[in-house]
Design a protein around this motif. Structure first.
Motif, mmCIF file in Angstrom:
data_model
loop_
_atom_site.group_PDB
_atom_site.id
_atom_site.type_symbol
_atom_site.label_atom_id
_atom_site.label_comp_id
_atom_site.label_asym_id
_atom_site.label_seq_id
_atom_site.Cartn_x
_atom_site.Cartn_y
_atom_site.Cartn_z
ATOM 1 N N ASP A 1 0.804 -1.220 0.000
ATOM 2 C CA ASP A 1 0.000 0.000 0.000
ATOM 3 C C ASP A 1 0.839 1.273 0.000
ATOM 4 N N SER A 2 2.137 1.130 0.032
ATOM 5 C CA SER A 2 3.013 2.299 0.112
ATOM 6 C C SER A 2 3.468 2.753 -1.272
ATOM 7 N N PRO A 3 3.163 4.007 -1.643
ATOM 8 C CA PRO A 3 3.662 4.503 -2.932
ATOM 9 C C PRO A 3 5.182 4.643 -2.942
ATOM 10 N N PHE B 1 13.419 3.890 9.434
ATOM 11 C CA PHE B 1 12.256 4.255 10.245
ATOM 12 C C PHE B 1 11.409 5.334 9.589
ATOM 13 N N LEU B 2 12.007 6.194 8.774
ATOM 14 C CA LEU B 2 11.184 7.126 7.998
ATOM 15 C C LEU B 2 10.275 6.344 7.057
ATOM 16 N N GLY B 3 10.829 5.290 6.471
ATOM 17 C CA GLY B 3 10.026 4.437 5.588
ATOM 18 C C GLY B 3 8.878 3.783 6.319
ATOM 19 N N THR B 4 9.142 3.242 7.510
ATOM 20 C CA THR B 4 8.059 2.562 8.215
ATOM 21 C C THR B 4 7.065 3.552 8.826
ATOM 22 N N VAL B 5 7.535 4.719 9.253
ATOM 23 C CA VAL B 5 6.601 5.732 9.761
ATOM 24 C C VAL B 5 5.680 6.209 8.638
ATOM 25 N N SER B 6 6.179 6.207 7.403
ATOM 26 C CA SER B 6 5.329 6.624 6.280
ATOM 27 C C SER B 6 4.129 5.696 6.122
ATOM 28 N N PHE B 7 4.232 4.454 6.610
ATOM 29 C CA PHE B 7 3.108 3.521 6.536
ATOM 30 C C PHE B 7 1.908 4.020 7.343
ATOM 31 N N LEU B 8 2.164 4.846 8.356
ATOM 32 C CA LEU B 8 1.055 5.419 9.127
ATOM 33 C C LEU B 8 0.121 6.233 8.234
ATOM 34 N N PHE B 9 0.674 6.783 7.156
ATOM 35 C CA PHE B 9 -0.107 7.644 6.264
ATOM 36 C C PHE B 9 -0.594 6.932 5.005
ATOM 37 N N THR B 10 0.002 5.779 4.693
ATOM 38 C CA THR B 10 -0.334 5.123 3.430
ATOM 39 C C THR B 10 -1.132 3.831 3.587
ATOM 40 N N THR B 11 -1.172 3.282 4.784
ATOM 41 C CA THR B 11 -1.848 2.008 4.993
ATOM 42 C C THR B 11 -3.319 2.227 5.333
ATOM 43 N N PRO B 12 -4.214 1.621 4.558
ATOM 44 C CA PRO B 12 -5.638 1.741 4.873
ATOM 45 C C PRO B 12 -5.947 1.102 6.229
ATOM 46 N N GLY B 13 -6.840 1.724 6.965
ATOM 47 C CA GLY B 13 -7.264 1.161 8.236
ATOM 48 C C GLY B 13 -6.434 1.589 9.424
ATOM 49 N N VAL B 14 -5.483 2.482 9.229
ATOM 50 C CA VAL B 14 -4.697 2.956 10.363
ATOM 51 C C VAL B 14 -5.581 3.761 11.305
ATOM 52 N N VAL B 15 -6.362 4.653 10.728
ATOM 53 C CA VAL B 15 -7.312 5.439 11.518
ATOM 54 C C VAL B 15 -8.669 4.778 11.330
ATOM 55 N N PHE C 1 0.799 -0.580 16.161
ATOM 56 C CA PHE C 1 1.979 -1.381 15.849
ATOM 57 C C PHE C 1 3.059 -0.506 15.207
ATOM 58 N N LEU C 2 2.661 0.407 14.337
ATOM 59 C CA LEU C 2 3.619 1.272 13.645
ATOM 60 C C LEU C 2 4.078 2.453 14.493
ATOM 61 N N LEU C 3 3.324 2.787 15.507
ATOM 62 C CA LEU C 3 3.648 3.936 16.333
ATOM 63 C C LEU C 3 5.003 3.790 17.010
ATOM 64 N N LYS C 4 5.397 2.577 17.337
ATOM 65 C CA LYS C 4 6.706 2.346 17.959
ATOM 66 C C LYS C 4 7.837 2.831 17.064
ATOM 67 N N ASP C 5 7.632 2.802 15.750
ATOM 68 C CA ASP C 5 8.677 3.239 14.833
ATOM 69 C C ASP C 5 8.913 4.743 14.904
ATOM 70 N N LEU C 6 7.935 5.481 15.352
ATOM 71 C CA LEU C 6 8.120 6.914 15.564
ATOM 72 C C LEU C 6 9.114 7.143 16.706
#
Length: 125
Positions: A9-11, A61-75, A92-97
């Motif tokens: 799901d990540s561009p 970690f910038l790459g994995t934090v970007s998943f917070l914005f690109t993955t459906p169902g995060v919010v 689960f992704l919040l730890k990467d921040l």
């Protein structure tokens, strides 16, 4: 959380599956993460290599934090008008921040030590 869903799901990263198989990409990312951690651990002996490891961790970690914005169902729900992170994948992704912040911190520490070494200023023992 399966990494395949996050990367697909990540561009920024989905194109990697055009080059690598799922297993090859997972192995490569895991190897790079372990290498970054090992390099960061070398800080007392080789701060330059530690800086390289920290910079590598920042990129990861910038790459994995970007998943917070690109993955459906995060919010998934709203509490009093504010978005709330679902346990999977959001929390689960919040730890990467946090890990991104730690990587920036270790990068700063390594760069300060390198700078002190060039200036001939003794650092704290």
């Amino acid at each position: 959380m399966e990494s395949r869903v996050l990367i697909e799901d990540s561009p920024l990263m989905s194109w990697l599956y055009d080059i690598f198989s799922f297993t090859a990409l997972a192995d490569a990312l895991g190897t790079v993460e372990i290498a970054a951690a090992a390099l960061i651990a070398l800080h007392p002996v080789w701060p330059r290599l530690s800086a390289v490891g920290s910079a590598l961790a920042v990129v990861l970690f910038l790459g994995t934090v970007s998943f917070l914005f690109t993955t459906p169902g995060v919010v998934g729900m709203f509490a009093n008008g504010f978005p709330v992170l679902w346990a999977k994948p959001g929390q689960f992704l919040l730890k990467d921040l946090v890990l991104l912040g730690v990587s920036l911190w270790t990068l700063g520490e390594a760069l300060q030590r390198i700078h002190r070494g060039r200036a001939g200023v003794p650092g704290p023992e």
